[in-house]
Write a protein that holds these residues in place. Sequence first.
Motif, PDB file in Angstrom:
ATOM      1  N   ARG A  41      62.030  38.230   2.687  1.00  0.00           N
ATOM      2  CA  ARG A  41      61.909  38.952   1.423  1.00  0.00           C
ATOM      3  C   ARG A  41      61.725  38.003   0.232  1.00  0.00           C
ATOM      4  O   ARG A  41      61.468  38.462  -0.883  1.00  0.00           O
ATOM      5  N   SER A  80      66.364  45.008  -1.097  1.00  0.00           N
ATOM      6  CA  SER A  80      66.213  45.922   0.039  1.00  0.00           C
ATOM      7  C   SER A  80      66.493  47.372  -0.335  1.00  0.00           C
ATOM      8  O   SER A  80      66.011  48.286   0.340  1.00  0.00           O
ATOM      9  N   GLU A  81      67.258  47.619  -1.399  1.00  0.00           N
ATOM     10  CA  GLU A  81      67.596  48.984  -1.782  1.00  0.00           C
ATOM     11  C   GLU A  81      66.626  49.558  -2.807  1.00  0.00           C
ATOM     12  O   GLU A  81      66.107  50.658  -2.641  1.00  0.00           O
ATOM     13  N   ASN A 102      63.770  48.018  -3.803  1.00  0.00           N
ATOM     14  CA  ASN A 102      62.404  47.512  -3.573  1.00  0.00           C
ATOM     15  C   ASN A 102      61.815  46.855  -4.821  1.00  0.00           C
ATOM     16  O   ASN A 102      60.588  46.769  -4.972  1.00  0.00           O
ATOM     17  N   GLU A 127      61.131  41.153  13.990  1.00  0.00           N
ATOM     18  CA  GLU A 127      61.457  42.566  14.116  1.00  0.00           C
ATOM     19  C   GLU A 127      62.915  42.764  14.521  1.00  0.00           C
ATOM     20  O   GLU A 127      63.589  43.679  14.044  1.00  0.00           O
ATOM     21  N   LYS A 176      65.038  42.244  11.518  1.00  0.00           N
ATOM     22  CA  LYS A 176      64.952  43.400  10.628  1.00  0.00           C
ATOM     23  C   LYS A 176      65.828  44.547  11.123  1.00  0.00           C
ATOM     24  O   LYS A 176      66.531  45.201  10.345  1.00  0.00           O
ATOM     25  N   GLN A 177      65.802  44.771  12.450  1.00  0.00           N
ATOM     26  CA  GLN A 177      66.634  45.832  13.012  1.00  0.00           C
ATOM     27  C   GLN A 177      68.119  45.522  12.844  1.00  0.00           C
ATOM     28  O   GLN A 177      68.921  46.394  12.506  1.00  0.00           O
ATOM     29  N   ALA A 230      69.423  43.602  10.531  1.00  0.00           N
ATOM     30  CA  ALA A 230      69.746  43.744   9.112  1.00  0.00           C
ATOM     31  C   ALA A 230      69.915  45.208   8.729  1.00  0.00           C
ATOM     32  O   ALA A 230      70.814  45.572   7.958  1.00  0.00           O
ATOM     33  N   GLY A 231      69.050  46.082   9.289  1.00  0.00           N
ATOM     34  CA  GLY A 231      69.187  47.511   9.005  1.00  0.00           C
ATOM     35  C   GLY A 231      70.479  48.091   9.547  1.00  0.00           C
ATOM     36  O   GLY A 231      71.134  48.906   8.894  1.00  0.00           O
ATOM     37  N   LEU A 232      70.848  47.660  10.763  1.00  0.00           N
ATOM     38  CA  LEU A 232      72.105  48.129  11.345  1.00  0.00           C
ATOM     39  C   LEU A 232      73.312  47.631  10.558  1.00  0.00           C
ATOM     40  O   LEU A 232      74.289  48.363  10.361  1.00  0.00           O
ATOM     41  N   LYS A 240      73.370  46.965   7.384  1.00  0.00           N
ATOM     42  CA  LYS A 240      73.418  47.760   6.149  1.00  0.00           C
ATOM     43  C   LYS A 240      73.992  49.137   6.419  1.00  0.00           C
ATOM     44  O   LYS A 240      74.798  49.666   5.629  1.00  0.00           O
ATOM     45  N   ARG A 241      73.623  49.737   7.546  1.00  0.00           N
ATOM     46  CA  ARG A 241      74.142  51.054   7.898  1.00  0.00           C
ATOM     47  C   ARG A 241      75.642  51.003   8.142  1.00  0.00           C
ATOM     48  O   ARG A 241      76.390  51.894   7.720  1.00  0.00           O
TER      49      ARG A 241
END
Length: 280
Positions: A73, A94-95, A97, A137, A140-141, A143-145, A147-148
Amino acid sequence: MNRAFSRKKDKTWMHTPEALSKHYIPYNAKFARHIKKSEGQKIPKVELQISIYGVKILEPKTKEVQHNCQLHRISFCADDKTDKRIFTFICKDSESNKHLCYVFDSEKCAEEITLTIGQAFNLAYRKFLESGGKDVETRKQIAGLQKRIQDLETENVELKNKVQDLENQLRITQASASPAGSASPQSPSTDIFDMVPFSPTSHPPAVPTPNGTQPPPVPGRAAEIKRDLFGAEPFDPFSCAAGDFPPDIQSKLDEMQEGFKMGLTLEGTVFCLDPVDSKC
């Protein structure tokens, strides 16, 4: 980003690949973050942790992560050629953009920090080529997890606080509904068989009928009749009215009463009709 480091291509990297891929390189800096000395506020100190995964901005004492700027990023990074202390990089949030610009005061090591970030980019790009893009990838996954998970933990804390507030309100409502000093009625004491002791003057409590109405009250007695140890009233044949017995029994009772008046006595179960001695 490659153009930003093109002027430093003749520079040699300062760290081993393992230090950036398996660990991180720490630096101390001051995070300007729109704070000016002219405003009289002290610029906060931060710790930078640089690796192939990004740049983390932490509080130096508590190690609390204030910002986690992932490497893919970050779009620009450079140091100020006129001031050896200042360097900056631009990262896409990330939130929101939005592209945010981070400015640091690094005590005359701005160029070294910029080169370290450039080396992290170089190693991350090589790893990307070796893995065919799968590694990016995966990150990224992950990082998304992460954040969740962070959002769920925040939501969990908020729900716990709401439940605690509801419990406190319920206790206050219950305390205000029950008056102070009120005591529940005491139940009568029982014997060893869990039975309420019998009292001839007490009446059993009224039990509601199946339809919900109360039974009629038990009429009170003007005077209690003495009873024997078996609870029976003593029999008195002369206190009964004439119509209380059948005619044949009533005639016998009348004869007995007349005989007693004439001085008859009882011997066992046989009447004796001998005249009473006048001397007695």
